[in-house]
Design an enzyme around this catalytic site. Structure first.
Site, PDB file in Angstrom:
ATOM      1  N   TYR A  38       8.249   4.720  -9.019  1.00  0.00           N
ATOM      2  CA  TYR A  38       8.411   5.655  -7.900  1.00  0.00           C
ATOM      3  C   TYR A  38       7.078   6.326  -7.597  1.00  0.00           C
ATOM      4  O   TYR A  38       6.971   7.532  -7.488  1.00  0.00           O
ATOM      5  CB  TYR A  38       9.487   6.697  -8.253  1.00  0.00           C
ATOM      6  N   GLN A  41       4.443   2.756  -3.478  1.00  0.00           N
ATOM      7  CA  GLN A  41       5.369   2.082  -2.566  1.00  0.00           C
ATOM      8  C   GLN A  41       6.834   2.424  -2.840  1.00  0.00           C
ATOM      9  O   GLN A  41       7.669   2.362  -1.943  1.00  0.00           O
ATOM     10  CB  GLN A  41       5.176   0.562  -2.655  1.00  0.00           C
ATOM     11  N   ASP A  99      -0.551  -2.557 -10.545  1.00  0.00           N
ATOM     12  CA  ASP A  99      -0.829  -3.856 -11.160  1.00  0.00           C
ATOM     13  C   ASP A  99      -1.012  -3.725 -12.666  1.00  0.00           C
ATOM     14  O   ASP A  99      -0.506  -4.546 -13.444  1.00  0.00           O
ATOM     15  CB  ASP A  99      -2.066  -4.487 -10.521  1.00  0.00           C
ATOM     16  N   ALA A 100      -1.733  -2.706 -13.094  1.00  0.00           N
ATOM     17  CA  ALA A 100      -1.954  -2.509 -14.531  1.00  0.00           C
ATOM     18  C   ALA A 100      -0.647  -2.172 -15.243  1.00  0.00           C
ATOM     19  O   ALA A 100      -0.376  -2.681 -16.344  1.00  0.00           O
ATOM     20  CB  ALA A 100      -2.983  -1.406 -14.754  1.00  0.00           C
ATOM     21  N   HIS A 123       3.056  -7.152  -3.690  1.00  0.00           N
ATOM     22  CA  HIS A 123       1.658  -7.543  -3.876  1.00  0.00           C
ATOM     23  C   HIS A 123       1.664  -8.820  -4.704  1.00  0.00           C
ATOM     24  O   HIS A 123       2.448  -8.949  -5.651  1.00  0.00           O
ATOM     25  CB  HIS A 123       0.921  -6.425  -4.610  1.00  0.00           C
ATOM     26  N   GLY A 152       2.792   3.474   1.197  1.00  0.00           N
ATOM     27  CA  GLY A 152       4.201   3.842   1.165  1.00  0.00           C
ATOM     28  C   GLY A 152       4.474   5.092   1.974  1.00  0.00           C
ATOM     29  O   GLY A 152       5.552   5.236   2.587  1.00  0.00           O
ATOM     30  N   GLU A 243     -18.703  13.821  15.130  1.00  0.00           N
ATOM     31  CA  GLU A 243     -19.226  12.608  15.757  1.00  0.00           C
ATOM     32  C   GLU A 243     -19.016  11.361  14.888  1.00  0.00           C
ATOM     33  O   GLU A 243     -19.043  10.244  15.396  1.00  0.00           O
ATOM     34  CB  GLU A 243     -20.724  12.769  16.058  1.00  0.00           C
ATOM     35  N   SER A 269     -16.962   6.703  28.543  1.00  0.00           N
ATOM     36  CA  SER A 269     -18.017   6.792  29.554  1.00  0.00           C
ATOM     37  C   SER A 269     -18.809   5.497  29.603  1.00  0.00           C
ATOM     38  O   SER A 269     -18.858   4.733  28.636  1.00  0.00           O
ATOM     39  CB  SER A 269     -18.953   7.950  29.224  1.00  0.00           C
TER      40      SER A 269
END
Length: 347
Positions: A38, A41, A99-100, A123, A152, A243, A269
């Site tokens: 939990y 995702q 993944d780990a 994945h 998620g 910017e 512009s």
């Protein structure tokens, strides 16, 4: 499947119109979907499926994340269980840990994968790099993935707004003969806008490249480079941030999302148009070698090795916090926090 022309290449995609929610619910009516994990995702996918009417339970060890699940309405003993119990109850196991963490928990998950069950990923990492992860699913279970193209948090937010993230889907193993139908139904259930087909290898290769490239790594690098040049030439932090970041995210990217880059150019512009048209190719030529280097590093499995090695270390969280703090405490993102607080909707 609908045939869509993507810039001259015709691809098959699955839309909500051809595979409506009602069909997805019918396809999975006898399934208990167990979401394991939990974290990133898990919340978005499980909550979306619950709201869509699917039979969903969550498996999570007790602690802060378990408490979050309770706060989100998951009921201990009814829809929220310890990981082992959820694995036993589930017929579709949604393996949504990092993944780990997947590597660490795999022996427990594998033991619960009785014949006829399904194993769902978001994945392709664990299965694609099975020589490194040890994740080799039993031959008598369906294995497939749905990979939402976003976090998620975004998946859930867009679902609540009545929208949806695009997702890829892939079938790795079809033991039942119905893996494709179940996979697409899951994709609709989690709130996908539409689904495009891939395979586990292509999903993980494109995903690792994107995360390190334009989605996160490259964009932060470009932000930092422009911000630093403006600051070095005497521009204030607020001007440099506006910017570099604020105008892009608040004004221009929504225009790109609406109708594409050419339409965004057409709504700026003539001076901005001219400059953008003159400079985009030099930026492409300057960065393309870096992207090629990145892709080759993913393809050679170097990036997978780095992820597994570093993310499995006992002090990973502490080191991660130091790296994230470097971003958070940089002048650019401190300026960004001040700029966000000045937005009219915050007042």
């Amino acid at each position: 499947m609908a045939q869509i022309n993507f810039g001259g290449t015709v691809e098959n995609v699955v839309t909500r119109e051809e595979f409506p929610l009602e069909k997805a619910l019918e396809t999975l009516k006898d399934e208990t979907i167990a979401v394991i994990g939990y974290g990133v995702q898990g919340p978005g996918q499980s909550l979306n499926m619950r709201d869509n009417g699917f039979n969903v339970i969550v498996g999570q060890r007790e602690g802060k994340t378990y408490d979050k699940a309770v706060a989100d309405g998951w009921v201990p003993g009814e829809t929220l269980f310890g990981i082992e119990e959820a694995l036993e109850k589930g017929t579709i196991i949604c393996f949504l840990l990092s993944d780990a963490a997947q590597i660490e928990l795999w022996p427990t998950v594998k033991a619960a994968l009785k014949p006829g069950k399904s194993l769902y990923f978001s994945h392709g990492f664990g299965v694609t790099y099975k020589e490194k992860t040890g994740i080799v699913p039993p031959a008598d279970v369906d294995v497939f993935l749905v990979a939402p193209k976003g976090s998620g948090t975004s998946l859930r937010r867009l679902f609540v707004e009545g929208k949806g993230l695009n997702s890829s889907f892939a079938i790795y193993q079809d033991a039942s003969g119905n893996a494709r139908e179940k996979c697409i139904a899951m994709g609709i259930g989690v709130g996908s806008g539409y689904l495009f087909e891939t395979d586990f290898y292509k999903e993980v290769t494109s995903d690792l490249t994107g995360e390190r490239g334009t989605l996160m790594g490259a964009i932060q690098g470009i932000f930092a480079a422009q911000y630093e040049v403006l600051r070095a030439n005497g521009h204030s932090p607020s001007e440099a941030f506006n910017e570099t970041v604020e105008e892009l995210t608040q004004s221009l990217m929504p225009l790109v999302a609406e109708n594409g880059m050419d339409w965004m150019y057409a709504n700026c512009s003539t001076t901005a148009q001219r400059g953008a048209l003159d400079w985009w190719k030099p930026f492409r030529d300057a960065t393309k070698p870096v992207f090629e280097q990145l892709y080759n590093s993913v393809k050679s499995q170097e990036q997978a090795e780095i992820s597994i090695t570093r993310n499995s270390q006992p002090d990973y969280r502490e080191k991660l916090e130091v790296e994230l703090a470097e971003l958070r405490e940089s002048e650019m993102w401190q300026a960004g926090a001040a700029v966000r607080n000045l937005r009219p909707e915050r007042s």
